[in-house]
Design an enzyme around this catalytic site. Structure first.
Site, PDB file in Angstrom:
ATOM      1  N   ASP A 229       0.874  -1.164   0.000  1.00 49.97           N
ATOM      2  CA  ASP A 229       0.000   0.000   0.000  1.00 49.97           C
ATOM      3  C   ASP A 229       0.925   1.232   0.000  1.00 49.97           C
ATOM      4  O   ASP A 229       2.107   1.135   0.359  1.00 49.97           O
ATOM      5  CB  ASP A 229      -0.953   0.023   1.202  1.00 49.97           C
ATOM      6  CG  ASP A 229      -2.110   0.999   0.969  1.00 49.97           C
ATOM      7  OD1 ASP A 229      -2.041   1.803   0.024  1.00 49.97           O
ATOM      8  OD2 ASP A 229      -3.082   0.965   1.740  1.00 49.97           O
TER       9      ASP A 229
HETATM   10  C1  BGC Z   1      -4.869   3.575   0.173  1.00 47.77           C
HETATM   11  C2  BGC Z   1      -5.008   2.618  -0.991  1.00 47.77           C
HETATM   12  C3  BGC Z   1      -4.822   3.349  -2.295  1.00 47.77           C
HETATM   13  C4  BGC Z   1      -3.445   4.007  -2.268  1.00 47.77           C
HETATM   14  C5  BGC Z   1      -3.090   4.739  -3.551  1.00 47.77           C
HETATM   15  C6  BGC Z   1      -3.574   4.398   0.095  1.00 47.77           C
HETATM   16  O1  BGC Z   1      -3.568   5.402   1.052  1.00 47.77           O
HETATM   17  O2  BGC Z   1      -4.889   2.867   1.385  1.00 47.77           O
HETATM   18  O3  BGC Z   1      -6.254   1.979  -0.962  1.00 47.77           O
HETATM   19  O4  BGC Z   1      -4.953   2.485  -3.374  1.00 47.77           O
HETATM   20  O5  BGC Z   1      -3.398   4.940  -1.190  1.00 47.77           O
HETATM   21  O6  BGC Z   1      -3.833   5.881  -3.692  1.00 47.77           O
END
Ligand code: BGC
Length: 810
Positions: A229
Site C-alpha cells: 500500500d
Molecule cells: C490507500 C489505498 C490506495 C493508495 C493509492 C492508500 O492510502 O490505502 O487503498 O490504493 O493509497 O492511492
C-alpha cells in the site's frame, strides 16, 4: 525464468529500481531493454487518474471518469454478473486512460460499523465479499487491465492504520479475514494484490512469511504481483525476500540502494531478487502488449453507456427497509414535499483515495421533472456538518403541510466516511435526527431515504412509514432512487451487513478500534450476523434483509451431495428479483460455530406469477471449519442443516444431513473457552483469548518512558521528550480537530497523524532518507544537537545519492 535474457543484461541497481517504482503511480521503465512503465491508478468504484500533481489521497483533481456506486452499495445487489459488468466498464475506462492496473476492489471485512472505510468494502461476510470481488476482477481483467484486490489482510481499522498490529487467531484469520481474498485470488485470478498497512500478529503484512509464502503462494498458488500500500513498506528487503514485488510510491534511488546493499551483504540473495524481477516483468509485458491507449479522457461512447450502467447498478443495490401501509411506490401525481440537503447535493461516494471526479452528477432535484409527481416544495432541512439551524426545520415543517407524502433525504455527512479515520459513533447527525422526529410528529406519511456507506442507529425508525436505503449510489444514483420510489423498478437489494439497534450491541464494541499498539480480535469468528444470530441479539435489520413491492414463495428444497435445488415463485403483483440465500447450521459441538454461515446465494428475476427452479452447487469448503491443530479445513461429525431463506433471519426451507467428520483431533479445550461456545464474546477474558490465539497476548500499551522509534506514529509525539515535537503534535491535533469541526476531512493531516516516522522517508520519493528520519527521531527524543548534526550529515549524503539518480533515468 521467462525473462532470463533481459534480466541477465540488467545491472543490480536497475533490477532494484524496477522493484521500487518510478513515481507516485508508475513503475520504472528501461527503454534500452524495451521495458515499458505501467500506470497504476485508484480506485475501486471508478478511475482516479491524475494528470497533474498526483497524490494518493484523492486531494488533487483527477480526470473525469464514471463514478459507480461504491463497493458497499453494489454488495447489496448480491449480483455477481452485475459486478462483473461494472468491472468491464472500469477496465474499458482504464484502457482509455492508459491505466494498466486498477487499485481495487477493496474487500476488507467490515468488522465494525465505525470503520471510516467501510463504504469501500463489500460486506461483513467473507463469502459475499470474495464472490463479488472475484466478479469485479474478472470484469476488469477481461479488458486486458489488471485488478489489484486490497488490502491483504486484516485491515479493518483506520486509526494508526500504518502501525497497528491486528492480533488474531489462526481460525478467525482463515475463515473470516482471508477466505474473501482466497476467493478473489482463486476465482478472480487477480494479477496484482495490494498488501495492507497494518501488521498481523507482529509482522507487517508486506513482509509476512505466513500470509505471503505459506498461504498466498504455496496454498493458493498465486501467480501475480504483490505491491505495498502507498507508503506501507516497512523493510522492502524483507518484502522482496518473502514474495512482495513492488514498493509504492517510488522511494527513488535511496530506496533501491537498500536492495542493492542487502544483496551485496548477503542478506538477500540475488536469485530471489531476479525471481521477483522476472515475475514483475512477465506481468508488465503482458499488460503493456496493447498500447493503443490514450491519456486525456475516457471515450465519448463510454460516457453515456457507463452512466447508464452506473444507474442500473445503483437501482439493483437499493434496499427497501420499511414500507408500512404500502406508502411506496408513490402513486402518479401524488403531492410530495422533498426535504433534505442530500436531495440537492447528493452524498454519492466517500472521501480519500477512492474519490472519483464524475463525468456527470445527478441529484434528486435535477431528475425530478422526469417523474409524474407533483413536487410541492423543497426544503434544505439541515446544515451539512451537523450545525443546528432551527430556521431550516421550521421552514421544512411549514412546507410539508401541503404534501401527501414527505420524502426526507438524510444520512451521513462527508466527514463520517473517509479514509484515515473512524467514525466517532454510529448516530446520524443530531440535526437530521431532530428533523425526522419533528416532521414525523407532524406528518403521518413520511419516507426517509438514506445515504450512508455503513449502518446508522435509527431511533426514529418507528415514527416513519417508509425507509429506503441507497447507501452511496454513485453519479447516477438519483434517477435510480426515483425509479425505485415510484415503482418503475421493484427494489430487490438486500443488506450486505447487519444493522444493530445500538452501537453497543456490536460484537467488537469493546475492542474497537485498538487504541495503542494492537487491535485485539477477541470476538473471533463472531463478526456481524454470526454474532447476532448465535447470541440472539435483536437487530434493526438483519444481514441479507430487504423488502420488495412483490412477494416470493420458496418450496421444494432438495440436497444431494453438494448440489441443492429449490423453487421460488413470484406471488405478488410486481415483476421483480429475489435474492435467495443459503446458510449452513453446523453441529458446533466440539468446535464452536456460528449458528448460521452464508454458503451460497442466487439472485433470480421473476415476472408476476412466474416460478423458477434454482440449482446451486456448494463450494468445497461449504461445510468446513479451519482446524488449527491439523492446520487444515475439516468437517465435524454430526447433523448439518442447510437453510434457505430471504435473509439470515427469514429462513423458509431447511434440510438436514448427517456428515461424517474428517478428523478426530478437535482444536479446543471447551472448559477454557466457554465464552466462544456460547457466543458470549463482548468481554472475553485474557485466559480464553489466549487459548484461542494459541500464543501469549502481546502487550498493547505504549511505553512512554522509551524513546520513540521508526515505527511509532507521529501522533505519539504527544509524549515525546522534546518540547518542540510535543508542540508539533499539538498543532497537528488542532488542525485535525478543526477540520472535523468544519465537517470536511483533512486527509493530509489524518494521514500524517496516523503515519509512522519511517513513512516520511517512504513517501518522499527519496528526497528524505531513512537516516535523515532517524536523525529527526533523535531530536524528537530530546537530543536536539546530536540529532541536528546527524541530520546535516545525512542530508548531504542523501544529496550525493540523489545526484546519481540521473545516471539511471533511461
Ligand atoms: C490507500 C489505498 C490506495 C493508495 C493509492 C492508500 O492510502 O490505502 O487503498 O490504493 O493509497 O492511492
Amino acid at each position: 525464468m521467462k525473462n532470463k535474457q533481459i534480466i541477465k543484461r540488467m545491472t543490480l541497481i536497475e533490477k532494484a529500481l524496477l522493484l521500487s517504482g518510478k513515481d507516485t503511480f508508475h513503475t520504472t521503465d528501461f527503454k534500452k531493454y524495451g521495458i515499458p512503465s505501467l500506470c497504476l491508478s485508484d480506485g475501486p468504484h471508478g478511475l482516479r487518474k491524475q494528470l497533474g500533481a498526483s497524490d494518493h489521497l484523492g486531494l488533487n483533481e483527477s480526470i473525469k471518469a464514471t463514478c459507480f456506486p461504491t463497493a458497499a452499495t453494489i454488495a447489496n445487489s448480491w449480483d455477481d454478473a452485475l459486478a462483473e459488468r461494472v468491472g468491464e466498464c472500469l477496465g474499458e475506462e482504464a484502457k482509455s486512460l492508459g491505466v494498466h492496473v486498477i487499485l481495487g476492489p477493496g474487500l476488507n471485512i467490515k468488522r465494525n460499523p465505525l470503520c471510516g472505510r467501510n463504504f469501500e468494502y463489500f460486506s461483513e461476510d467473507p463469502y459475499l465479499s470474495g464472490k463479488l470481488a472475484a466478479a469485479f476482477i474478472r470484469g476488469i481483467q477481461s479488458k486486458g487491465v489488471a485488478a489489484c484486490p486490497k488490502h491483504y489482510a486484516v485491515n479493518s481499522q483506520e486509526l494508526r492504520r500504518m502501525s497497528n498490529d491486528s492480533v488474531i487467531d489462526e481460525r478467525t484469520l482463515r475463515e473470516i479475514y482471508l477466505y474473501n481474498f482466497e476467493l478473489a485470488i482463486k476465482e478472480g485470478k487477480a494479477k496484482f494484490l495490494m498488501t495492507s498497512y497494518n501488521r498481523v500478529n507482529g509482522d507487517y503484512t508486506n513482509e509476512h512469511e505466513h500470509l505471503l509464502t505459506n498461504i498466498l503462494y504455496d496454498e493458493w498458488q498465486y501467480e501475480g504481483v504483490v505491491v505495498t500500500d502507498w507508503g506501507g513498506s516497512n523493510s522492502h528487503v524483507e518484502g522482496v525476500r518473502l514474495g512482495s514485488h513492488l514498493e509504492m510510491p517510488s522511494t527513488g534511488l535511496p530506496g533501491a540502494l537498500e536492495l542493492v546493499e542487502a544483496v551485496n551483504n548477503g542478506v538477500l540473495s540475488e536469485e530471489i531478487l531476479d525471481q521477483r524481477v522476472d515475475e514483475l516483468l512477465t506481468i508488465i509485458f503482458e499488460l503493456s502488449e496493447d498500447n493503443s491507449q490514450r491519456e486525456a479522457s475516457i471515450l465519448p461512447n463510454q460516457v453515456d453507456r457507463h452512466h447508464e450502467l452506473a444507474k442500473e447498478a445503483a437501482r439493483e443495490s437499493i434496499v427497501l427497509l420499511k414500507n408500512d401501509h404500502q406508502i411506496l411506490p408513490l402513486k402518479p401525481k401524488v403531492k410530495i414535499a422533498v426535504v433534505g440537503d442530500f436531495a440537492k447535493t447528493p452524498r454519492y461516494q466517500g472521501a480519500g483515495s477512492s474519490a472519483v471526479n464524475p463525468t456527470q452528477l445527478d441529484s434528486i432535484l435535477s431528475v425530478m421533472n422526469h417523474y409524474d409527481l407533483e413536487m410541492t416544495s423543497f426544503s434544505k432541512g439541515y446544515e451539512r456538518g451537523g450545525k443546528v439551524n432551527p430556521s431550516l426545520v421550521e421552514e421544512a415543517l411549514k412546507n410539508v403541510e401541503a404534501a401527501d407524502v414527505v420524502l426526507i433525504f438524510a444520512g451521513l455527512d462527508e466527514i463520517s466516511e473517509t479514509e484515515g479515520a473512524e467514525r466517532g459513533h454510529m448516530k446520524m447527525p443530531r440535526c437530521q435526527e431532530a428533523l425526522i422526529n419533528e416532521i414525523s410528529a407532524k406528518h403521518a406519511r413520511v419516507v426517509v431515504v438514506l445515504s450512508s456507506g455503513s449502518p446508522v442507529e435509527m431511533p426514529w425508525k418507528d415514527h416513519v412509514q417508509g425507509i429506503v436505503h441507497g447507501y452511496l449510489l454513485g453519479q447516477a444514483g438519483a434517477g435510480a432512487m426515483m425509479d425505485a420510489l415510484v415503482g418503475n423498478h421493484c427494489p430487490s437489494g438486500k443488506l450486505n451487513e447487519s444493522y444493530p439497534v445500538n452501537y453497543g450491541d456490536t460484537p467488537s464494541v469493546n475492542y474497537y478500534p485498538g487504541l495503542e499498539k494492537t487491535s485485539e480480535y477477541r470476538e473471533g469468528i463472531y463478526v456481524g450476523y454470526r454474532y447476532y444470530e448465535t447470541a440472539n441479539i435483536p437487530v434493526n435489520f438483519p444481514f441479507g434483509y430487504g423488502l420488495s413491492y412483490t412477494t416470493f414463495e420458496y418450496s421444494d428444497l432438495e440436497v444431494k451431495d453438494n448440489n441443492l435445488t429449490f423453487k421460488i415463485k413470484n406471488t405478488g403483483n410486481y415483476d421483480g428479483a429475489e435474492i435467495a440465500q443459503v446458510y449452513l447450521s453446523a453441529p458446533g459441538k466440539e468446535v464452536f460455530r456460528a449458528k448460521k454461515e452464508l454458503i451460497a446465494y442466487e439472485k433470480v428475476w421473476l415476472s408476476k406469477g412466474e416460478e423458477k427452479q434454482i440449482t446451486l452447487t456448494l463450494s468445497e469448503k461449504a461445510f468446513k471449519y479451519f482446524n488449527t491443530k491439523t492446520n487444515d479445513w475439516e468437517i465435524e461429525s454430526g447433523s448439518h442443516t442447510i437453510l434457505v431463506g430471504a435473509s439470515v433471519a427469514d429462513i423458509r426451507l431447511r434440510v438436514s444431513k448427517e456428515l461424517l467428520g474428517t478428523t478426530s483431533i478437535t482444536p479446543y479445550d471447551k472448559e477454557k473457552m466457554q465464552c466462544y461456545f456460547s457466543a458470549d464474546i463482548k468481554e472475553v477474558q485474557d485466559q480464553a483469548y489466549q487459548e484461542l490465539l494459541g500464543f501469549e497476548i502481546p502487550n498493547s500499551k505504549w511505553d512512554s518512558s522509551k524513546p520513540l522509534e521508526l515505527n511509532d506514529t507521529i501522533s505519539q509525539m504527544y509524549y515525546a521528550k522534546s518540547w518542540l515535537a510535543r508542540f508539533v503534535y499539538k498543532i497537528l491535533t488542532y488542525l485535525k480537530n478543526r477540520s472535523e469541526k468544519k465537517g470536511k476531512p483533512d486527509l493530509n493531516i489524518l494521514y500524517i497523524y496516523n503515519m509512522p516516522f519511517r513513512a516520511i522517508a517512504k513517501m518522499m520519493g527519496g528526497a528524505v532518507s531513512m537516516e535523515m528520519v532517524e536523525s529527526v527521531l533523535i531530536m524528537v527524543n530530546g537530543h536536539f544537537f546530536r540529532g541536528i548534526s546527524r541530520l546535516n550529515k545525512a542530508f548531504w549524503a542523501n544529496r550525493k545519492v540523489l545526484k546519481r539518480e540521473k545516471e539511471y533515468a533511461e
